[in-house]
Each structure stands twice: as C-alpha cells, then as structure tokens.
Motif scaffolding. Structure first.
Motif, PDB file in Angstrom:
ATOM      1  N   ASP A 145      17.394  68.827 -11.812  1.00  0.00           N
ATOM      2  CA  ASP A 145      16.621  67.467 -11.877  1.00  0.00           C
ATOM      3  C   ASP A 145      17.608  66.700 -12.620  1.00  0.00           C
ATOM      4  O   ASP A 145      18.343  67.079 -13.673  1.00  0.00           O
ATOM      5  CB  ASP A 145      15.297  68.019 -12.356  1.00  0.00           C
ATOM      6  CG  ASP A 145      14.383  66.534 -12.408  1.00  0.00           C
ATOM      7  OD1 ASP A 145      14.617  65.716 -11.341  1.00  0.00           O
ATOM      8  OD2 ASP A 145      13.425  66.419 -13.417  1.00  0.00           O
ATOM      9  N   ASP A 196      14.449  61.602  -7.533  1.00  0.00           N
ATOM     10  CA  ASP A 196      13.581  62.831  -7.236  1.00  0.00           C
ATOM     11  C   ASP A 196      14.399  63.945  -6.723  1.00  0.00           C
ATOM     12  O   ASP A 196      14.023  64.612  -5.691  1.00  0.00           O
ATOM     13  CB  ASP A 196      13.090  62.385  -5.844  1.00  0.00           C
ATOM     14  CG  ASP A 196      12.018  61.006  -6.093  1.00  0.00           C
ATOM     15  OD1 ASP A 196      11.297  61.188  -7.350  1.00  0.00           O
ATOM     16  OD2 ASP A 196      11.742  60.146  -5.078  1.00  0.00           O
ATOM     17  N   GLU A 197      15.380  64.547  -7.415  1.00  0.00           N
ATOM     18  CA  GLU A 197      16.182  65.495  -7.122  1.00  0.00           C
ATOM     19  C   GLU A 197      15.274  66.866  -6.947  1.00  0.00           C
ATOM     20  O   GLU A 197      15.509  67.557  -5.928  1.00  0.00           O
ATOM     21  CB  GLU A 197      17.186  65.730  -8.131  1.00  0.00           C
ATOM     22  CG  GLU A 197      18.137  66.936  -7.811  1.00  0.00           C
ATOM     23  CD  GLU A 197      19.256  67.337  -8.784  1.00  0.00           C
ATOM     24  OE1 GLU A 197      19.942  68.089  -8.712  1.00  0.00           O
ATOM     25  OE2 GLU A 197      19.402  66.740  -9.869  1.00  0.00           O
ATOM     26  N   GLU A 220      12.398  67.465  -5.906  1.00  0.00           N
ATOM     27  CA  GLU A 220      11.523  67.439  -4.844  1.00  0.00           C
ATOM     28  C   GLU A 220      12.679  68.044  -3.593  1.00  0.00           C
ATOM     29  O   GLU A 220      12.149  68.657  -2.831  1.00  0.00           O
ATOM     30  CB  GLU A 220      11.242  65.975  -4.489  1.00  0.00           C
ATOM     31  CG  GLU A 220       9.903  65.695  -5.325  1.00  0.00           C
ATOM     32  CD  GLU A 220       8.991  66.405  -5.272  1.00  0.00           C
ATOM     33  OE1 GLU A 220       8.237  66.938  -4.127  1.00  0.00           O
ATOM     34  OE2 GLU A 220       8.410  67.007  -6.449  1.00  0.00           O
ATOM     35  N   HIS A 221      13.660  67.654  -3.768  1.00  0.00           N
ATOM     36  CA  HIS A 221      14.687  68.084  -2.690  1.00  0.00           C
ATOM     37  C   HIS A 221      14.934  69.613  -2.702  1.00  0.00           C
ATOM     38  O   HIS A 221      14.871  70.570  -1.716  1.00  0.00           O
ATOM     39  CB  HIS A 221      16.069  67.390  -2.634  1.00  0.00           C
ATOM     40  CG  HIS A 221      15.819  65.984  -2.214  1.00  0.00           C
ATOM     41  ND1 HIS A 221      16.014  65.659  -0.900  1.00  0.00           N
ATOM     42  CD2 HIS A 221      15.774  64.694  -2.728  1.00  0.00           C
ATOM     43  CE1 HIS A 221      15.955  64.211  -0.778  1.00  0.00           C
ATOM     44  NE2 HIS A 221      15.976  63.788  -2.184  1.00  0.00           N
ATOM     45  N   TRP A 222      15.173  70.031  -4.049  1.00  0.00           N
ATOM     46  CA  TRP A 222      15.338  71.351  -4.311  1.00  0.00           C
ATOM     47  C   TRP A 222      13.980  72.310  -4.000  1.00  0.00           C
ATOM     48  O   TRP A 222      14.179  73.496  -3.348  1.00  0.00           O
ATOM     49  CB  TRP A 222      15.703  71.725  -5.727  1.00  0.00           C
ATOM     50  CG  TRP A 222      17.180  71.426  -6.017  1.00  0.00           C
ATOM     51  CD1 TRP A 222      17.755  70.365  -6.563  1.00  0.00           C
ATOM     52  CD2 TRP A 222      18.262  71.857  -5.808  1.00  0.00           C
ATOM     53  NE1 TRP A 222      18.937  70.172  -6.887  1.00  0.00           N
ATOM     54  CE2 TRP A 222      19.397  71.263  -6.222  1.00  0.00           C
ATOM     55  CE3 TRP A 222      18.654  73.121  -5.086  1.00  0.00           C
ATOM     56  CZ2 TRP A 222      20.631  71.606  -6.389  1.00  0.00           C
ATOM     57  CZ3 TRP A 222      19.912  73.759  -5.066  1.00  0.00           C
ATOM     58  CH2 TRP A 222      20.909  72.910  -5.491  1.00  0.00           C
ATOM     59  N   HIS A 271      11.752  71.610  -1.747  1.00  0.00           N
ATOM     60  CA  HIS A 271      11.272  71.865  -0.609  1.00  0.00           C
ATOM     61  C   HIS A 271      12.119  72.564   0.405  1.00  0.00           C
ATOM     62  O   HIS A 271      11.838  72.978   1.464  1.00  0.00           O
ATOM     63  CB  HIS A 271      10.835  70.352   0.143  1.00  0.00           C
ATOM     64  CG  HIS A 271       9.651  69.952  -0.592  1.00  0.00           C
ATOM     65  ND1 HIS A 271       8.368  70.620  -0.350  1.00  0.00           N
ATOM     66  CD2 HIS A 271       9.639  68.740  -1.409  1.00  0.00           C
ATOM     67  CE1 HIS A 271       7.594  69.880  -1.165  1.00  0.00           C
ATOM     68  NE2 HIS A 271       8.109  68.706  -1.802  1.00  0.00           N
ATOM     69  N   HIS A 272      13.542  72.473   0.140  1.00  0.00           N
ATOM     70  CA  HIS A 272      14.558  73.025   1.070  1.00  0.00           C
ATOM     71  C   HIS A 272      15.831  73.600   0.490  1.00  0.00           C
ATOM     72  O   HIS A 272      16.324  74.620   0.606  1.00  0.00           O
ATOM     73  CB  HIS A 272      14.797  72.170   2.289  1.00  0.00           C
ATOM     74  CG  HIS A 272      15.734  70.935   1.911  1.00  0.00           C
ATOM     75  ND1 HIS A 272      15.352  69.928   1.341  1.00  0.00           N
ATOM     76  CD2 HIS A 272      17.020  70.585   2.065  1.00  0.00           C
ATOM     77  CE1 HIS A 272      15.989  68.796   1.166  1.00  0.00           C
ATOM     78  NE2 HIS A 272      17.256  69.426   1.619  1.00  0.00           N
ATOM     79  N   LEU A 273      16.397  72.607  -0.605  1.00  0.00           N
ATOM     80  CA  LEU A 273      17.714  73.170  -1.136  1.00  0.00           C
ATOM     81  C   LEU A 273      17.744  74.454  -1.967  1.00  0.00           C
ATOM     82  O   LEU A 273      18.871  75.138  -1.765  1.00  0.00           O
ATOM     83  CB  LEU A 273      18.107  71.943  -2.002  1.00  0.00           C
ATOM     84  CG  LEU A 273      18.675  70.751  -1.456  1.00  0.00           C
ATOM     85  CD1 LEU A 273      19.141  69.725  -2.430  1.00  0.00           C
ATOM     86  CD2 LEU A 273      19.617  71.022  -0.113  1.00  0.00           C
ATOM     87  N   ARG A 312      24.788  70.605  -4.760  1.00  0.00           N
ATOM     88  CA  ARG A 312      24.375  69.651  -5.678  1.00  0.00           C
ATOM     89  C   ARG A 312      25.492  68.715  -5.375  1.00  0.00           C
ATOM     90  O   ARG A 312      24.946  67.276  -5.643  1.00  0.00           O
ATOM     91  CB  ARG A 312      24.584  70.111  -6.960  1.00  0.00           C
ATOM     92  CG  ARG A 312      23.677  69.148  -7.930  1.00  0.00           C
ATOM     93  CD  ARG A 312      23.724  69.679  -9.372  1.00  0.00           C
ATOM     94  NE  ARG A 312      22.331  68.884 -10.013  1.00  0.00           N
ATOM     95  CZ  ARG A 312      22.135  68.846 -11.232  1.00  0.00           C
ATOM     96  NH1 ARG A 312      22.810  69.521 -12.200  1.00  0.00           N
ATOM     97  NH2 ARG A 312      20.874  68.104 -11.773  1.00  0.00           N
ATOM     98  N   ARG A 364      24.410  67.510  -1.406  1.00  0.00           N
ATOM     99  CA  ARG A 364      23.015  67.179  -1.509  1.00  0.00           C
ATOM    100  C   ARG A 364      22.217  67.626   0.033  1.00  0.00           C
ATOM    101  O   ARG A 364      21.066  66.931   0.161  1.00  0.00           O
ATOM    102  CB  ARG A 364      22.618  65.483  -1.640  1.00  0.00           C
ATOM    103  CG  ARG A 364      23.178  65.210  -3.032  1.00  0.00           C
ATOM    104  CD  ARG A 364      22.730  63.836  -3.570  1.00  0.00           C
ATOM    105  NE  ARG A 364      23.683  63.198  -4.520  1.00  0.00           N
ATOM    106  CZ  ARG A 364      23.110  62.173  -5.121  1.00  0.00           C
ATOM    107  NH1 ARG A 364      22.315  61.320  -4.663  1.00  0.00           N
ATOM    108  NH2 ARG A 364      23.824  62.011  -6.169  1.00  0.00           N
ATOM    109  N   GLU A 365      23.024  68.273   0.908  1.00  0.00           N
ATOM    110  CA  GLU A 365      22.724  68.758   2.070  1.00  0.00           C
ATOM    111  C   GLU A 365      23.058  69.758   2.442  1.00  0.00           C
ATOM    112  O   GLU A 365      24.390  70.060   1.944  1.00  0.00           O
ATOM    113  CB  GLU A 365      22.573  67.639   3.052  1.00  0.00           C
ATOM    114  CG  GLU A 365      23.654  66.849   3.067  1.00  0.00           C
ATOM    115  CD  GLU A 365      24.560  67.396   4.186  1.00  0.00           C
ATOM    116  OE1 GLU A 365      24.138  68.103   5.072  1.00  0.00           O
ATOM    117  OE2 GLU A 365      25.726  67.211   4.124  1.00  0.00           O
TER     118      GLU A 365
END
Length: 341
Positions: free
Chosen positions: A214, A219-220, A222-224, A226-228, A257, A260-261
């Motif tokens: 975070d 909104d980092e 939220e990405h981790w 839900h999928h990262l 990181r 980001r994808e």
C-alpha cells in the motif's frame, strides 16, 4: 507446503493469538496437517511397516484442545487428486522415497540420529489414516467434510461463506486463496499466529519498515487484494505451477510492484530463464507460441485453480466452484458431508 517463504514475508501483518479467541465459534481445520504431525511422531513404526495408530494421537489431542476452549473443530479432508498438482505430487513422492533409502543406508552405517531425521522426512499421510480419523470423528459427533479435491479450497469456501469463522492450517496456500482468517503454527498449548487477509495491507518490510502492499500508487491495496497478491504467489512457485528458476517471493513481489500487472512482470522474470520451458508440462505443450505465451497459459491455468476449484456446498448439497461465476452448479466428483452438527 504452499508458497515458500510467504509467511515470513508477511509476518509483520500477523499477530499472536490463543485458540480461545474463537470461543463459541467453529473453525475449519486442514486434517492432513494434523495427521502429518501425528505421523512424524511415529515415523519409525510406519517406515518399518508396524501396525500402529499412534498417528491419531496428535490430531485427537488438538481436537480436544479446541473443545476444551469451547471451539468447535470442523475437520476438512483431501478428496480426489487434483490434475494440476500431479507434477508436484510426483516430485514429493520421489523425495520421500529417496529419504527412506537414505535412512536405510544411514541406519546400516550406525548413524541413527541422521537416519531418524531422514525417516521423518519420508513420512506421508495416506487415505487409510484419514479413514481411521474419520471413524473416530463419527463416533464423537465431530463435524467434518471430505472435499471434492483439495482441502485448501474447501476450507476457504467454508470461511468465506460463514460456515466457519476461521481456518487452522500449516499451508500458506490459504493466503493465495484469500482465506479471510487463518491460524498458522498452532501449538499444543493453543498458541499460534493469526493472519487476516485484509490486514495484509498493513504488512511492512521488516528491515526498512516500508509498506509492502500500500502507498506506491492510488488504491494499491485493492490491486493486490483482487489479483496481484495471488499472482505473486504463483510467480514465486506454487503447487500448481513450478517457480521460475531464481525467482522467490521477494523477486516476484518486486517485479509486480514495478510493473503493476502480470504480463510485464512475467516478461521481466522470464528474460534470462529459458530453462523453465521443461518445467511447464502438458498445458504449455498445447500452446505453439513463445516461452512467454506458454508460461502465461500455465499461469492462467493456475489462477483458475485458485479461483474455480470445486468444493462442496453444505447448503445446496452440490459441488460448485469456489468462487462461482455464472452457473453455480457443475458436475464433478461427489463430496461427502458425513457429519455436521
């Protein structure tokens, strides 16, 4: 078992807990982890083919520990072998067999202590051990379920959907599955480490104190979430996909990181590891593309196992995906909810 070094990596987001924290609640338990601990305790007898049920002592003692603290144990057993895990199962079986051979040689040379350690490393949990434990659970009216496939997915389903309040396991894969609350390393006195998935957003690097998931971008977490985070576990090497040589949890984390994808991270991590092609297996062989394409096919398959593995739904009494998409019911091997209070 699980993702190597994942628990130490996120240890700052865990907290010490006593099992009495779940007083009056129901907890889902990975039965194999307790049976394994019991089997290690009588490894020599098992290795020499002696008739014994000493492997039941540990799981039954832990069941009693929970009951003494007014916690209802709900034991979850593995079901059918999962095809995506076949290569991992074969590798582990070979390792156990090799350890048993090593133990015999060490015993012949008089190195008893080293031989005993090798024997413990050769231990495995068999279906018969599970059946014997189930017989006792039935007699005592203790709830349990045999999952369609792996216990991990079934445990997570029970916790996510409110059938249980938390999980007890030694397998860090439960974090990759997104289990809301998991107690790891529970000891005989009832102490363990609680990891709540949403609290992972507060994990920091133990050396620098920098937030892991975070703060680098909007909104980092939220990405981790839900999928990262799951992608990091897969890239580091999980039961469903061999890790890229030289890539552990920290390297996978750093690549994700940065990019980001997933695609960008995979491209970076594969750039100097052509040797992984031989580790990808049958799924990759169906893809005529580049190594990147082949890896991404395998990555997506592993992702689907974490998302769509079949579980038993006690309410509908049907076999469904862990996280259903459109159709909630699909065909699969039958699961048995043998006893539920």
């Amino acid at each position: 078992m699980g993702v190597a070094n994942l628990l130490p990596f996120v240890s700052t987001a865990s907290s010490e807990v006593h099992i009495s924290r779940f007083r009056g609640q129901r907890v889902a338990i990975d039965a194999s982890s307790w049976l394994y601990r019991g089997a290690v305790g009588c490894a020599s007898k098992l290795a020499h083919g002696h008739e014994t049920q000493d492997y039941l002592k540990y799981p039954l003692a832990m069941v009693q520990l929970l009951q003494d603290n007014d916690v209802t144990p709900f034991l979850v057993f593995d079901g059918a072998k999962l095809p995506m895990k076949a290569r991992t199962d074969m590798r582990r079986s070979s390792i156990r067999a090799a350890q048993l051979d090593i133990a015999k040689k060490l015993m012949d040379s008089g190195e008893r202590a080293s031989a005993s350690a090798a024997i413990r490393r050769s231990v495995s949990v068999t279906p018969e051990m599970g059946r014997q434990l189930i017989n006792i659970l039935q007699q005592r009216g203790i709830p349990y379920v045999v999952a369609p496939y792996e216990a991990d997915a079934q445990i997570v389903f029970l916790v996510i959907n409110g059938y249980c309040n938390a999980a007890i396991s030694e397998d860090s894969d439960l974090l990759a599955y997104g289990c809301p609350h998991t107690v790891f390393k529970l000891d005989r006195d009832g102490h363990g480490r609680l990891v709540s998935f949403d609290n992972l957003q507060y994990a920091v690097d133990a050396k620098t104190g920098r937030a892991l998931f975070d703060g680098s971008w909007k909104d980092e977490w939220e990405h981790w979430k839900h999928h990262l985070f799951r992608a990091m576990c897969i890239l580091a090497g999980c039961d469903y996909l061999a890790g890229i040589p030289g890539v552990g949890i920290k390297t996978a984390y750093a690549a994700l990181r940065t990019h980001r994808e997933v695609a960008g991270a995979v491209g970076e991590l594969l750039s100097s590891h052509e040797g992984i092609a031989s580790q990808l297996g049958a799924i990759a062989s169906q893809c005529d593309g580049t190594l990147f394409d082949q890896y991404m096919v395998c990555f997506e398959a592993a992702q689907q196992v974490f998302e769509q593995q079949l579980v038993w739904d006690p309410s509908s009494r049907t076999v469904i995906p862990l996280r259903p998409r459109k159709s909630p019911e699909i065909r699969g091997p039958r699961a048995y909810l043998l006893r539920e209070n």
